[in-house]
Design a protein around this motif. Structure first.
Motif, PDB file in Angstrom:
ATOM      1  N   UNK A  15     -20.798 -53.193  13.661  1.00 24.20           N
ATOM      2  CA  UNK A  15     -21.554 -54.450  13.819  1.00 24.20           C
ATOM      3  C   UNK A  15     -20.703 -55.650  13.568  1.00 24.20           C
ATOM      4  N   UNK A  16     -20.236 -55.770  12.063  1.00 25.65           N
ATOM      5  CA  UNK A  16     -19.414 -56.811  11.893  1.00 25.65           C
ATOM      6  C   UNK A  16     -18.128 -57.015  12.555  1.00 25.65           C
ATOM      7  N   UNK A  17     -17.605 -55.966  12.930  1.00 30.03           N
ATOM      8  CA  UNK A  17     -16.057 -55.866  13.534  1.00 30.03           C
ATOM      9  C   UNK A  17     -16.423 -56.266  15.162  1.00 30.03           C
ATOM     10  N   UNK A  18     -17.259 -55.626  15.703  1.00 27.62           N
ATOM     11  CA  UNK A  18     -17.702 -56.037  17.028  1.00 27.62           C
ATOM     12  C   UNK A  18     -18.115 -57.468  17.001  1.00 27.62           C
ATOM     13  N   UNK A  19     -18.944 -57.929  16.333  1.00 28.69           N
ATOM     14  CA  UNK A  19     -19.307 -59.423  16.265  1.00 28.69           C
ATOM     15  C   UNK A  19     -18.320 -60.197  16.266  1.00 28.69           C
ATOM     16  N   UNK A  20     -17.372 -60.111  15.502  1.00 28.31           N
ATOM     17  CA  UNK A  20     -16.389 -60.817  14.879  1.00 28.31           C
ATOM     18  C   UNK A  20     -15.390 -60.882  16.126  1.00 28.31           C
ATOM     19  N   UNK A  21     -15.264 -59.840  16.854  1.00 21.42           N
ATOM     20  CA  UNK A  21     -14.311 -59.410  17.722  1.00 21.42           C
ATOM     21  C   UNK A  21     -14.657 -60.429  19.018  1.00 21.42           C
ATOM     22  N   UNK A  22     -16.098 -60.170  19.190  1.00 20.97           N
ATOM     23  CA  UNK A  22     -16.562 -61.122  20.393  1.00 20.97           C
ATOM     24  C   UNK A  22     -16.514 -62.805  19.901  1.00 20.97           C
ATOM     25  N   UNK A  23     -16.944 -63.027  18.737  1.00 26.02           N
ATOM     26  CA  UNK A  23     -16.851 -64.489  18.374  1.00 26.02           C
ATOM     27  C   UNK A  23     -15.268 -65.033  18.808  1.00 26.02           C
ATOM     28  N   UNK A  24     -14.324 -64.311  18.079  1.00 18.38           N
ATOM     29  CA  UNK A  24     -12.879 -64.601  18.293  1.00 18.38           C
ATOM     30  C   UNK A  24     -12.582 -64.295  19.752  1.00 18.38           C
ATOM     31  N   UNK A  25     -12.930 -63.389  20.422  1.00 13.85           N
ATOM     32  CA  UNK A  25     -12.316 -63.403  21.747  1.00 13.85           C
ATOM     33  C   UNK A  25     -11.246 -62.387  22.011  1.00 13.85           C
ATOM     34  N   UNK A  26     -11.180 -61.559  20.697  1.00 13.46           N
ATOM     35  CA  UNK A  26      -9.920 -60.505  20.784  1.00 13.46           C
ATOM     36  C   UNK A  26     -10.677 -59.603  19.830  1.00 13.46           C
ATOM     37  N   UNK A  27      -9.889 -58.329  20.144  1.00 10.57           N
ATOM     38  CA  UNK A  27     -10.081 -57.142  18.901  1.00 10.57           C
ATOM     39  C   UNK A  27      -9.347 -57.597  17.756  1.00 10.57           C
ATOM     40  N   UNK A  28     -10.230 -57.416  16.552  1.00  9.27           N
ATOM     41  CA  UNK A  28      -9.719 -57.952  15.247  1.00  9.27           C
ATOM     42  C   UNK A  28      -9.224 -56.479  14.702  1.00  9.27           C
ATOM     43  N   UNK A  29      -8.273 -56.653  13.697  1.00 10.13           N
ATOM     44  CA  UNK A  29      -7.757 -55.348  12.896  1.00 10.13           C
ATOM     45  C   UNK A  29      -8.919 -54.956  12.034  1.00 10.13           C
ATOM     46  N   UNK A  30      -9.365 -53.746  12.028  1.00  7.60           N
ATOM     47  CA  UNK A  30     -10.540 -53.113  11.280  1.00  7.60           C
ATOM     48  C   UNK A  30      -9.922 -53.233   9.814  1.00  7.60           C
ATOM     49  N   UNK A  31     -10.649 -53.720   8.918  1.00  3.71           N
ATOM     50  CA  UNK A  31     -10.293 -53.762   7.504  1.00  3.71           C
ATOM     51  C   UNK A  31     -10.459 -52.439   7.022  1.00  3.71           C
ATOM     52  N   UNK A  32      -9.235 -51.743   6.267  1.00  4.44           N
ATOM     53  CA  UNK A  32      -9.098 -50.579   5.735  1.00  4.44           C
ATOM     54  C   UNK A  32      -8.991 -50.870   4.314  1.00  4.44           C
TER      55      UNK A  32
END
Length: 97
Positions: A55-72
């Motif tokens: 949910x966090x990665x998806x929401x952040x990606x939508x807000x930024x308008x691009x897929x973010x790198x998943x924190x590992x």
């Protein structure tokens, strides 16, 4: 784990594949927990280990308008630790016997 290693060995790793693999793992383990885990507290922790990051990665990606790198995380991966816990619990003799 096996499909990730196989993709790296064959040189077929893609950003989409890496993300799709993570989502597929999350979907499987969420299904597994809902279907097989009798302890409510363990179910809640397990769902949090997979659903919250998705949910966090998806929401952040939508807000930024691009897929973010998943924190590992380097030291421990909560989802991997939860997979180990669930596997051990599933393989343990039933407490009902």
């Amino acid at each position: 784990m096996v499909d990730d290693r196989l993709a790296r060995r064959l040189g077929t790793v893609t950003p989409f594949g890496r993300d799709a693999d993570s989502l597929a793992d999350a979907a499987f383990w969420i299904w597994f927990v809902l279907r097989h885990e009798p302890n409510r507290h363990v179910r809640v922790l397990a769902l949090g280990a997979w659903a919250v990051p998705v949910v966090v990665v998806t929401a952040t990606s939508i807000v930024r308008g691009r897929i973010i790198d998943t924190p590992r995380p380097v030291l421990t991966r909560p989802a991997a630790a939860m997979q180990a816990v669930l596997t051990v619990r599933a393989m343990a003799p039933s407490r009902r016997d």
